[in-house]
Design a protein around this motif. Structure first.
Motif, PDB file in Angstrom:
ATOM      1  N   ASP A 187       0.856  -1.188   0.000  1.00 47.49           N
ATOM      2  CA  ASP A 187       0.000   0.000   0.000  1.00 47.49           C
ATOM      3  C   ASP A 187       0.892   1.237   0.000  1.00 47.49           C
ATOM      4  OD1 ASP A 187       0.947   0.101   2.609  1.00 47.49           O
ATOM      5  OD2 ASP A 187      -0.877  -0.760   3.463  1.00 47.49           O
ATOM      6  N   ASP A 188       0.437   2.337   0.562  1.00 52.16           N
ATOM      7  CA  ASP A 188       1.209   3.573   0.548  1.00 52.16           C
ATOM      8  C   ASP A 188       2.301   3.616   1.611  1.00 52.16           C
ATOM      9  OD1 ASP A 188      -0.280   4.546  -1.563  1.00 52.16           O
ATOM     10  OD2 ASP A 188      -1.766   5.499  -0.254  1.00 52.16           O
ATOM     11  N   THR A 189       2.365   2.610   2.456  1.00 52.74           N
ATOM     12  CA  THR A 189       3.411   2.569   3.466  1.00 52.74           C
ATOM     13  C   THR A 189       4.673   1.946   2.870  1.00 52.74           C
ATOM     14  OG1 THR A 189       2.907   0.367   4.329  1.00 52.74           O
ATOM     15  CG2 THR A 189       1.595   2.205   5.162  1.00 52.74           C
ATOM     16  N   GLU A 190       5.698   1.806   3.696  1.00 54.88           N
ATOM     17  CA  GLU A 190       6.942   1.197   3.241  1.00 54.88           C
ATOM     18  C   GLU A 190       6.925  -0.324   3.374  1.00 54.88           C
ATOM     19  OE1 GLU A 190      10.150   2.978   5.357  1.00 54.88           O
ATOM     20  OE2 GLU A 190       9.921   4.946   4.379  1.00 54.88           O
ATOM     21  N   ARG A 191       5.852  -0.867   3.885  1.00 49.46           N
ATOM     22  CA  ARG A 191       5.769  -2.299   4.129  1.00 49.46           C
ATOM     23  C   ARG A 191       5.098  -3.007   2.953  1.00 49.46           C
ATOM     24  NH1 ARG A 191       6.683  -3.893   9.254  1.00 49.46           N
ATOM     25  NH2 ARG A 191       5.407  -5.747   8.985  1.00 49.46           N
ATOM     26  N   ALA A 192       5.575  -4.219   2.666  1.00 46.76           N
ATOM     27  CA  ALA A 192       4.973  -5.069   1.647  1.00 46.76           C
ATOM     28  C   ALA A 192       4.807  -6.471   2.221  1.00 46.76           C
ATOM     29  CB  ALA A 192       5.832  -5.110   0.393  1.00 46.76           C
ATOM     30  N   GLU A 193       3.795  -7.177   1.761  1.00 43.33           N
ATOM     31  CA  GLU A 193       3.539  -8.551   2.203  1.00 43.33           C
ATOM     32  C   GLU A 193       3.858  -9.491   1.048  1.00 43.33           C
ATOM     33  OE1 GLU A 193      -0.570 -10.036   2.918  1.00 43.33           O
ATOM     34  OE2 GLU A 193       0.106 -10.168   4.986  1.00 43.33           O
ATOM     35  N   LEU A 194       4.640 -10.518   1.320  1.00 44.95           N
ATOM     36  CA  LEU A 194       5.059 -11.458   0.283  1.00 44.95           C
ATOM     37  C   LEU A 194       4.500 -12.844   0.559  1.00 44.95           C
ATOM     38  CD1 LEU A 194       6.815 -12.524  -2.082  1.00 44.95           C
ATOM     39  CD2 LEU A 194       8.712 -12.712  -0.444  1.00 44.95           C
ATOM     40  N   HIS A 195       3.907 -13.442  -0.484  1.00 44.30           N
ATOM     41  CA  HIS A 195       3.480 -14.836  -0.443  1.00 44.30           C
ATOM     42  C   HIS A 195       4.125 -15.554  -1.624  1.00 44.30           C
ATOM     43  CE1 HIS A 195       0.489 -13.702   2.536  1.00 44.30           C
ATOM     44  NE2 HIS A 195       0.132 -12.724   1.740  1.00 44.30           N
ATOM     45  N   ARG A 196       4.640 -16.746  -1.386  1.00 48.02           N
ATOM     46  CA  ARG A 196       5.321 -17.497  -2.432  1.00 48.02           C
ATOM     47  C   ARG A 196       4.710 -18.888  -2.578  1.00 48.02           C
ATOM     48  NH1 ARG A 196      11.367 -17.733  -0.777  1.00 48.02           N
ATOM     49  NH2 ARG A 196      10.398 -18.043   1.265  1.00 48.02           N
ATOM     50  N   SER A 197       4.755 -19.410  -3.793  1.00 54.82           N
ATOM     51  CA  SER A 197       4.279 -20.772  -4.030  1.00 54.82           C
ATOM     52  C   SER A 197       5.158 -21.438  -5.090  1.00 54.82           C
ATOM     53  CB  SER A 197       2.810 -20.776  -4.482  1.00 54.82           C
ATOM     54  OG  SER A 197       2.644 -20.027  -5.665  1.00 54.82           O
ATOM     55  N   PRO A 198       5.614 -22.672  -4.827  1.00 53.05           N
ATOM     56  CA  PRO A 198       6.445 -23.399  -5.788  1.00 53.05           C
ATOM     57  C   PRO A 198       5.596 -24.211  -6.762  1.00 53.05           C
ATOM     58  CG  PRO A 198       6.358 -24.631  -3.752  1.00 53.05           C
ATOM     59  CD  PRO A 198       5.489 -23.404  -3.550  1.00 53.05           C
ATOM     60  N   HIS A 199       6.101 -24.375  -7.965  1.00 54.53           N
ATOM     61  CA  HIS A 199       5.385 -25.128  -8.999  1.00 54.53           C
ATOM     62  C   HIS A 199       6.396 -25.873  -9.868  1.00 54.53           C
ATOM     63  CE1 HIS A 199       1.753 -22.692  -8.158  1.00 54.53           C
ATOM     64  NE2 HIS A 199       2.634 -21.722  -7.995  1.00 54.53           N
ATOM     65  N   ARG A 200       5.921 -26.911 -10.520  1.00 55.09           N
ATOM     66  CA  ARG A 200       6.680 -27.526 -11.617  1.00 55.09           C
ATOM     67  C   ARG A 200       5.907 -27.285 -12.896  1.00 55.09           C
ATOM     68  NH1 ARG A 200       6.985 -31.852 -15.119  1.00 55.09           N
ATOM     69  NH2 ARG A 200       9.139 -32.376 -15.688  1.00 55.09           N
ATOM     70  N   TYR A 201       6.504 -26.529 -13.802  1.00 53.36           N
ATOM     71  CA  TYR A 201       5.785 -26.216 -15.038  1.00 53.36           C
ATOM     72  C   TYR A 201       5.845 -27.381 -16.016  1.00 53.36           C
ATOM     73  CZ  TYR A 201      10.418 -24.713 -16.872  1.00 53.36           C
ATOM     74  OH  TYR A 201      11.734 -24.635 -17.269  1.00 53.36           O
TER      75      TYR A 201
END
Length: 247
Positions: A187-201
């Motif tokens: 958002d407009d703050t300096e903080r970010a939220e990260l979510h990750r997910s692994p895959h085999r294409y």
């Protein structure tokens, strides 16, 4: 990043985005309409049913739907929309878990087969679909096309989506056909939220070979749920495989 941990309670709570994203009517309605047609009056089994994004509206169309799902928190979210009598769910992984009965249609949508991180598991998923189908039954997979053509030599990541408040990028391991999707929310703050997910294409031709190993024949492949022709420029596909009427 084990799949069981990725799809925990926190993910289940934020998964549904009614009216937007994968829940947008222009995304969901063609999916449900096509699956209802492919069920051909019979029962359907959804691998990785999740919170019922597709299963709930498909059941409302009169198609009996059963699900297999690894994540109990995702099923708990589904239960706020439909009870066990309306949409039965078996807890387990989609490569080996059996649901009772025989089905006319098994389906696996929104790139979910890539959550299985080895080729062997993905082949077993096809074999598991075949175990649930009678002669003439269909297995439907919705899957993206690996975007390696956009990956310059020496570059390990691509940005696949950006909009205000969100950035999506993928990092590739081309040796093992692995990709990790990174979802940044900010958002407009300096903080970010990260979510990750692994895959085999999976390449489309590789997917066809997996189907052949499990006893399927490819019926058709389109670029989307509305039947747009699949071309070299298509970024995703809906592939329909069928058990021969006589085997």
């Amino acid at each position: 990043m084990e799949q069981r941990n990725l799809w925990g309670a926190a993910t289940a709570r934020r998964y549904d985005t009614p009216g937007t994203g994968m829940f947008a009517p222009e995304v969901l309605e063609p999916t449900v309409a096509r699956l209802a047609e492919l069920a051909d009056g019979g029962a359907a089994l959804e691998f990785a049913i999740g919170t019922g994004r597709v299963a709930v509206p498909l059941a409302r169309r009169g198609v009996p739907v059963t699900g297999i799902e690894l994540s109990e928190p995702m099923v708990e979210q589904l239960r706020t929309k439909a009870d066990e009598a309306a949409i039965p769910v078996v807890i387990g992984d989609m490569a080996t878990t059996l649901a009772p009965g025989t089905y006319r249609l098994v389906y696996l949508v929104y790139n979910t087969i890539s959550n299985l991180l080895t080729q062997a598991e993905q082949v077993e998923c096809f074999r598991n679909a075949a175990r649930h189908l009678g002669p003439g039954g269909r297995f439907v997979i919705e899957l993206g096309v690996p975007e390696l053509r956009t990956l310059p030599p020496g570059t390990a990541a691509t940005v696949w989506h950006r909009e205000p408040g969100y950035l999506g990028l993928d990092t590739y391991d081309v040796l093992d056909q692995r990709v990790v999707s990174h979802h940044f929310h900010f958002d407009d703050t300096e903080r970010a939220e990260l979510h990750r997910s692994p895959h085999r294409y999976i390449w489309p031709a590789e997917l066809d070979l997996m189907a052949q190993l499990a006893g399927f024949e490819r019926e058709f492949r389109h670029a989307d749920w509305t039947g747009t022709p699949f071309t070299a420029e298509s970024r995703s596909h809906v592939s329909v495989y069928r058990i021969p009427a006589e085997r």
